[in-house]
Structure formats: C-alpha cells, structure tokens
Design a protein around this motif. Structure first.
Motif, PDB file in Angstrom:
ATOM      1  N   PRO A 169      69.781 -17.507  32.417  1.00  0.00           N
ATOM      2  CA  PRO A 169      68.371 -17.874  32.521  1.00  0.00           C
ATOM      3  C   PRO A 169      67.506 -16.702  32.978  1.00  0.00           C
ATOM      4  CG  PRO A 169      69.757 -19.558  33.508  1.00  0.00           C
ATOM      5  CD  PRO A 169      70.654 -18.388  33.204  1.00  0.00           C
ATOM      6  N   GLU A 193      57.092 -12.840  30.984  1.00  0.00           N
ATOM      7  CA  GLU A 193      57.050 -14.082  30.221  1.00  0.00           C
ATOM      8  C   GLU A 193      56.262 -15.156  30.972  1.00  0.00           C
ATOM      9  OE1 GLU A 193      60.722 -15.626  28.668  1.00  0.00           O
ATOM     10  OE2 GLU A 193      61.647 -13.627  28.677  1.00  0.00           O
ATOM     11  N   ALA A 245      56.640 -18.584  31.574  1.00  0.00           N
ATOM     12  CA  ALA A 245      57.704 -19.573  31.419  1.00  0.00           C
ATOM     13  C   ALA A 245      57.149 -20.965  31.193  1.00  0.00           C
ATOM     14  CB  ALA A 245      58.599 -19.562  32.662  1.00  0.00           C
ATOM     15  N   ARG A 262      56.784 -21.923  26.032  1.00  0.00           N
ATOM     16  CA  ARG A 262      57.485 -23.022  25.364  1.00  0.00           C
ATOM     17  C   ARG A 262      57.573 -24.283  26.211  1.00  0.00           C
ATOM     18  NH1 ARG A 262      62.527 -22.161  24.978  1.00  0.00           N
ATOM     19  NH2 ARG A 262      62.638 -20.282  26.272  1.00  0.00           N
ATOM     20  N   GLU A 304      62.117 -30.454  35.044  1.00  0.00           N
ATOM     21  CA  GLU A 304      62.067 -29.247  35.859  1.00  0.00           C
ATOM     22  C   GLU A 304      62.665 -29.660  37.194  1.00  0.00           C
ATOM     23  OE1 GLU A 304      58.971 -25.814  36.639  1.00  0.00           O
ATOM     24  OE2 GLU A 304      58.215 -27.685  37.466  1.00  0.00           O
ATOM     25  N   LYS A 349      65.769 -28.041  32.103  1.00  0.00           N
ATOM     26  CA  LYS A 349      65.329 -26.833  31.415  1.00  0.00           C
ATOM     27  C   LYS A 349      64.740 -25.779  32.348  1.00  0.00           C
ATOM     28  CE  LYS A 349      66.675 -28.136  27.429  1.00  0.00           C
ATOM     29  NZ  LYS A 349      67.816 -27.443  26.815  1.00  0.00           N
ATOM     30  N   LEU A 350      64.058 -26.205  33.379  1.00  0.00           N
ATOM     31  CA  LEU A 350      63.449 -25.298  34.349  1.00  0.00           C
ATOM     32  C   LEU A 350      64.016 -25.655  35.724  1.00  0.00           C
ATOM     33  CD1 LEU A 350      59.751 -25.811  33.182  1.00  0.00           C
ATOM     34  CD2 LEU A 350      61.242 -23.920  32.506  1.00  0.00           C
ATOM     35  N   GLU A 404      72.945 -23.275  35.028  1.00  0.00           N
ATOM     36  CA  GLU A 404      73.110 -22.679  33.699  1.00  0.00           C
ATOM     37  C   GLU A 404      73.866 -23.628  32.775  1.00  0.00           C
ATOM     38  OE1 GLU A 404      74.168 -18.553  33.157  1.00  0.00           O
ATOM     39  OE2 GLU A 404      73.956 -18.179  35.309  1.00  0.00           O
ATOM     40  N   GLY A 451      71.871 -26.376  31.271  1.00  0.00           N
ATOM     41  CA  GLY A 451      70.911 -26.050  30.220  1.00  0.00           C
ATOM     42  C   GLY A 451      69.671 -25.325  30.680  1.00  0.00           C
ATOM     43  N   ALA A 452      69.664 -24.830  31.924  1.00  0.00           N
ATOM     44  CA  ALA A 452      68.470 -24.163  32.444  1.00  0.00           C
ATOM     45  C   ALA A 452      68.144 -22.907  31.652  1.00  0.00           C
ATOM     46  CB  ALA A 452      68.662 -23.807  33.910  1.00  0.00           C
ATOM     47  N   GLU A 453      66.860 -22.736  31.363  1.00  0.00           N
ATOM     48  CA  GLU A 453      66.392 -21.535  30.664  1.00  0.00           C
ATOM     49  C   GLU A 453      65.622 -20.590  31.591  1.00  0.00           C
ATOM     50  OE1 GLU A 453      64.757 -22.125  26.761  1.00  0.00           O
ATOM     51  OE2 GLU A 453      65.728 -24.087  26.584  1.00  0.00           O
ATOM     52  N   TYR A 454      65.084 -21.129  32.685  1.00  0.00           N
ATOM     53  CA  TYR A 454      64.369 -20.305  33.662  1.00  0.00           C
ATOM     54  C   TYR A 454      64.768 -20.728  35.071  1.00  0.00           C
ATOM     55  CZ  TYR A 454      61.188 -18.679  29.994  1.00  0.00           C
ATOM     56  OH  TYR A 454      60.647 -18.111  28.859  1.00  0.00           O
TER      57      TYR A 454
END
Length: 282
Positions: A2, A60, A62, A94, A164, A189-190, A247, A250-253
């Motif tokens: 992430p 970015e 986020a 996104r 989040e 995701k967050l 992670e 599925g966390a992206e940030y």
C-alpha cells in the motif's frame, strides 16, 4: 505494498494559513507519498491547488471527503455528484470517503438500515465512474443491534460501499483489529494508521482526590479519560502484525492520522510516526 500517506486533518490549520499547495510540499518533505483531504472546504481554488501540487510534488491524492446531503465539509453527493466525479478525475483520486454516519443513524437497526440504503445508490453510481465510496468507522460501528454489528448492517444494505478502516477506533470499540481485517477482507481499501495509548495517571489528579478537591465522580471521569490517540509506534497497537494483515485485507493506502497531538506540533508527531513505519519497512 500500500501507498503510505497522511490524513490532512492533522494539518488543517496549516492549510487555512498557507494553502494546500504548500502543505503538499511539506508532505513530500516528510517522505510521504499520498494525502487524504478532510475537514476543509472543497472550493474550486483548493481543487486547483491539489492538481498543481500533485504535479509539482508527485503526491497522490488518495481520497477526498464526501457527505450525502449539504452541511458538512466535503462534496455533498446529493447536490454535487458531478462536481465530485470531475474533481476525482482532475486529481487522479479513486476514492471518496464518508467520515461518519449521522448520529441519528446510530440509534437503532432500522435507522442504520435506512441510512445505508440512502448511500447505496450514490456508491453504485460512483463505481460506474471508476470511483470507490468508502465509509470511515468509529467505535460506534461496533454497536450491535440484535447481534448484528453496524459494520455488518452497512455491508448487507450497501454492498457498493466499502470501508476506510480506522484501526484505533476498532480497538476502542472492543473488536480485535486483526479479527476485523479478516472478517471484512476485500472491503478494506483505506486504512487509518493511528495508535492507541493509555496515558499515565497524573499525580496531581490523585492528590486532588486525596485532598478532597476532586470528587470521586470527577476522578472516575479523569481515570476513564486516560485513553489517548498516539503517534504510530508509541501506543499498544501491534503494527508488525496489523499492517501485513491490512495488506491481505485489500488495503491500497495506509494513512497516518492522530486526532489529538496534546499540544505537540503535529509535524513532529507525523515525523515520529513516519520514522517508526520506516523501521517496519514502509
């Protein structure tokens, strides 16, 4: 892995003083790669500065904040849907995030279901535009109605609305964060990376109790108030286990956040959190 960033509510005073463009410069100097925009008015000027800052400093964006109806900070999706989508397009964002459900939605299962049902159409429409709407939790999202957590109600009624996850608030709500991340894998995701600390009992408070200056009720309130937000690595959260679990979920940030710095310069707190995360390989 992430992307590591910052929840900009920590620097909202600096944003008001010098503008978000200069704050993005500071974020880059802190060796952070992304920001989440919150608790500031989403004016056209601010969006323009996000676009400029993203290009100039390679930071970015986020996520940005949203509400359903007007009245809070962020894009009001009921009246600014197209403007929110366009801002996401311009800034390369996104994710939009809802910071909290209305207090009225926390009072019963029916109220929570009605709120989630009102959000689902916006989350689905945003998904069609390539934008994911996420819901940010607090401890109240561990309330159970007839054995069903608020988290579960939201997932059942609003499947297009992802999460989040604020791991501090999960801990404070009484659910093990590792269990939460496993239970909601794919929806997380967050991640708000925020530590949980219990402050020492002040000697003065105990002395005031013993002298009679402080009643037992006031002392108990102070005793229960020892819970604090903390710099990452300065509390009791198990980050070496939690971050890999996030992670896998599925966390992206990963976004550093500390709601209260208790008089410390927030930049010092952010720097301290960043240094700790570096020791873990981030």
């Amino acid at each position: 892995m992430p992307v590591l960033g910052l929840q900009l509510m920590m620097l909202k005073d600096q944003i008001h003083e010098k503008g978000i463009y200069e704050v993005l410069r500071q974020v880059r100097e802190l060796d952070l790669d992304a920001v989440e925009v919150s608790q500031v008015e989403m004016t056209d000027e601010l969006i323009d500065d996000l676009v400029r800052g993203r290009a100039a400093f390679d930071v970015e964006i986020a996520a940005m904040s949203a509400t359903i109806d007007p009245g809070g900070n962020g894009f009001a999706l009921s009246t600014e849907f197209d403007r929110a989508v366009e801002a996401c397009r311009r800034t390369g964002t996104r994710f939009l995030r809802i910071g909290m459900m209305p207090f009225s939605a926390m009072t019963s299962q029916q109220a929570c279901e009605e709120w989630a049902a009102s959000v689902e159409p916006y989350a689905a429409r945003l998904a069609e535009q390539g934008v994911t709407l996420c819901y940010h939790n607090h401890h109240v999202d561990l309330i159970q109605f007839e054995g069903e957590r608020v988290f579960d109600i939201v997932r059942r009624v609003a499947p297009s609305l992802l999460f989040e996850v604020d791991l501090h608030w999960v801990q404070r709500g009484g659910m093990a964060p590792l269990d939460m991340l496993e239970a909601y894998t794919g929806a997380c995701k967050l991640i708000h990376v925020k530590d949980f600390r219990i402050a020492p009992l002040p000697a003065r408070t105990l002395a005031e109790l013993e002298s009679g200056e402080l009643g037992m009720a006031e002392f108990q309130a102070a005793f229960l108030g020892l819970v604090q937000f903390a710099e990452v690595g300065q509390g009791n959260m198990n980050w070496p286990a939690l971050l890999p679990a996030a992670e896998r979920a599925g966390a992206e940030y990963f976004l550093i956040e500390q709601d209260d710095t208790y008089g410390r310069d927030p930049l010092d707190c952010i720097r301290e959190s960043r240094e700790y995360l570096r020791t873990l390989g981030y």
